[in-house]
Design a protein around this motif. Structure first.
Motif, PDB file in Angstrom:
ATOM      1  N   ARG A 192     -24.410  22.262  14.155  1.00 40.69           N
ATOM      2  CA  ARG A 192     -23.574  21.491  15.091  1.00 40.69           C
ATOM      3  C   ARG A 192     -23.297  20.084  14.540  1.00 40.69           C
ATOM      4  O   ARG A 192     -22.393  19.398  15.026  1.00 40.69           O
ATOM      5  CB  ARG A 192     -24.257  21.381  16.470  1.00 40.69           C
ATOM      6  CG  ARG A 192     -24.393  22.730  17.191  1.00 40.69           C
ATOM      7  CD  ARG A 192     -24.934  22.572  18.611  1.00 40.69           C
ATOM      8  NE  ARG A 192     -24.020  21.829  19.438  1.00 40.69           N
ATOM      9  CZ  ARG A 192     -24.328  20.714  20.097  1.00 40.69           C
ATOM     10  NH1 ARG A 192     -25.546  20.223  20.024  1.00 40.69           N
ATOM     11  NH2 ARG A 192     -23.427  20.072  20.806  1.00 40.69           N
ATOM     12  N   ASN A 207     -21.017  24.882  13.759  1.00 40.42           N
ATOM     13  CA  ASN A 207     -21.202  25.453  15.099  1.00 40.42           C
ATOM     14  C   ASN A 207     -20.561  24.482  16.094  1.00 40.42           C
ATOM     15  O   ASN A 207     -21.080  23.387  16.308  1.00 40.42           O
ATOM     16  CB  ASN A 207     -22.712  25.611  15.347  1.00 40.42           C
ATOM     17  CG  ASN A 207     -23.031  26.013  16.778  1.00 40.42           C
ATOM     18  OD1 ASN A 207     -22.134  26.195  17.596  1.00 40.42           O
ATOM     19  ND2 ASN A 207     -24.320  26.141  17.073  1.00 40.42           N
ATOM     20  N   ASN A 210     -20.172  24.858  19.305  1.00 38.57           N
ATOM     21  CA  ASN A 210     -20.648  25.005  20.693  1.00 38.57           C
ATOM     22  C   ASN A 210     -20.906  23.607  21.283  1.00 38.57           C
ATOM     23  O   ASN A 210     -21.628  22.809  20.674  1.00 38.57           O
ATOM     24  CB  ASN A 210     -21.948  25.829  20.684  1.00 38.57           C
ATOM     25  CG  ASN A 210     -22.392  26.200  22.097  1.00 38.57           C
ATOM     26  OD1 ASN A 210     -22.082  25.485  23.058  1.00 38.57           O
ATOM     27  ND2 ASN A 210     -23.097  27.308  22.218  1.00 38.57           N
ATOM     28  N   ASN A 237     -28.582  23.978  21.609  1.00 35.92           N
ATOM     29  CA  ASN A 237     -29.462  25.130  21.801  1.00 35.92           C
ATOM     30  C   ASN A 237     -30.579  24.714  22.746  1.00 35.92           C
ATOM     31  O   ASN A 237     -31.212  23.664  22.532  1.00 35.92           O
ATOM     32  CB  ASN A 237     -30.066  25.567  20.477  1.00 35.92           C
ATOM     33  CG  ASN A 237     -29.123  26.397  19.651  1.00 35.92           C
ATOM     34  OD1 ASN A 237     -28.986  27.592  19.883  1.00 35.92           O
ATOM     35  ND2 ASN A 237     -28.432  25.764  18.711  1.00 35.92           N
TER      36      ASN A 237
END
Ligand code: SF4
Length: 277
Positions: free
Chosen positions: A42, A4, A6, A10
């Protein structure tokens, strides 16, 4: 599963402000399983593990996060518990942003992996769903007294009990936990979370006495104390050490204030041999 990428963590689910304004319950609610796996993805599983360098108790961070990626939450808990006796507490109140997360490579171009949030998730998952009982290792025949059941006392007790030491914890107040119970408000660290951690430790360390005046130096090879007791012990206790700095480096002053050199020497020797940590 694909990583991930991103750049943002989160977000931590929290109570609605209008609701939390009317209660003293914990504000942060914790990740659910899906969010925890997404956050774990991540992590880049860095070979040189800079995050571990930032962790005072050297939790095997990439290893426990890899277990989360696979949905193996109990395995993740067992990895953490090798290094930490209070994962549900540390996942909530450890200053991760200045420790493990400050070293995370994902923090260079975005936000670090939410290591603390994942630790909290794993500990809460274990406390809710796991049926595994902690195993008390075989005794190594050495007796240790822990005076005070604050975070340093509980950590020391847990680590030594796992290594087979016969540990006795002394607590003068009516509830175990020290500053975790009497110094941190409910909305930040619920008393039930501390109680659950103590219960887990209690299954390995069955003896809790209530009055530190019962401690007799000659009964124990090593005596560990927290910051408060360190200032009060008198010279008849020859072998005490102070480990409060584990949780708060400001408390190092407590160790430095220790009046008994013999205790300091013993501590340094133990530290070198990694018996305590
Ligand atoms: S530094 Fe960050 S990305 Fe790398 S292993 Fe540690 S948590 Fe994962």
């Amino acid at each position: 599963m694909a990583a991930n990428m991103n750049p943002k963590k989160n977000p931590m689910p929290t109570q609605d402000p209008l609701v939390r304004a009317r209660n003293i319950d914990e504000v942060a609610l914790g990740y659910d399983e899906q969010t925890a796996v997404d956050e774990a993805l991540r992590c880049l599983n860095c070979k040189n593990m800079p995050c571990v360098d930032g962790c005072p108790v050297k939790i095997h961070i990439p290893e426990f996060i890899s277990a989360i990626k696979e949905g193996e939450f109990e395995k993740a808990y067992q990895i953490i518990s090798k290094s930490s006796s209070l994962p549900a507490v540390c996942g909530r109140v450890c200053p991760q942003e200045t420790q493990c997360e400050s070293k995370c490579v994902r923090g260079i171009k975005g936000e670090s992996v939410g290591i603390g949030r994942l630790e909290r998730f794993v500990a809460d998952w274990h406390n809710t769903f796991s049926k595994e009982e902690p195993v008390k290792p075989e005794s190594n025949g050495h007796k240790v007294a822990i005076v005070g059941s604050g975070p340093s006392g509980l950590t020391c007790a847990g680590d030594l009990a796992k290594k087979g030491y016969d540990v006795t914890v002394y607590e003068a107040l009516h509830t175990a936990g020290g500053v975790l119970v009497y110094g941190i408000p409910e909305f930040r660290l619920p008393k039930s979370i501390v109680a659950k951690e103590v219960e887990t430790l209690n299954s390995m360390i069955p003896i809790w006495k209530k009055n530190k005046s019962e401690v007799k130096d000659e009964d124990y090879e090593i005596m560990q104390t927290g910051i408060d007791v360190c200032k009060k012990l008198n010279e008849k206790y020859k072998n005490y050490i102070n480990l409060s700095f584990i949780f708060d480096k400001n408390m190092i002053t407590g160790y430095k204030a220790s009046p008994i050199d013999e205790g300091k020497e013993k501590f340094l020797q133990l530290f070198k041999e990694r018996i305590v940590l």
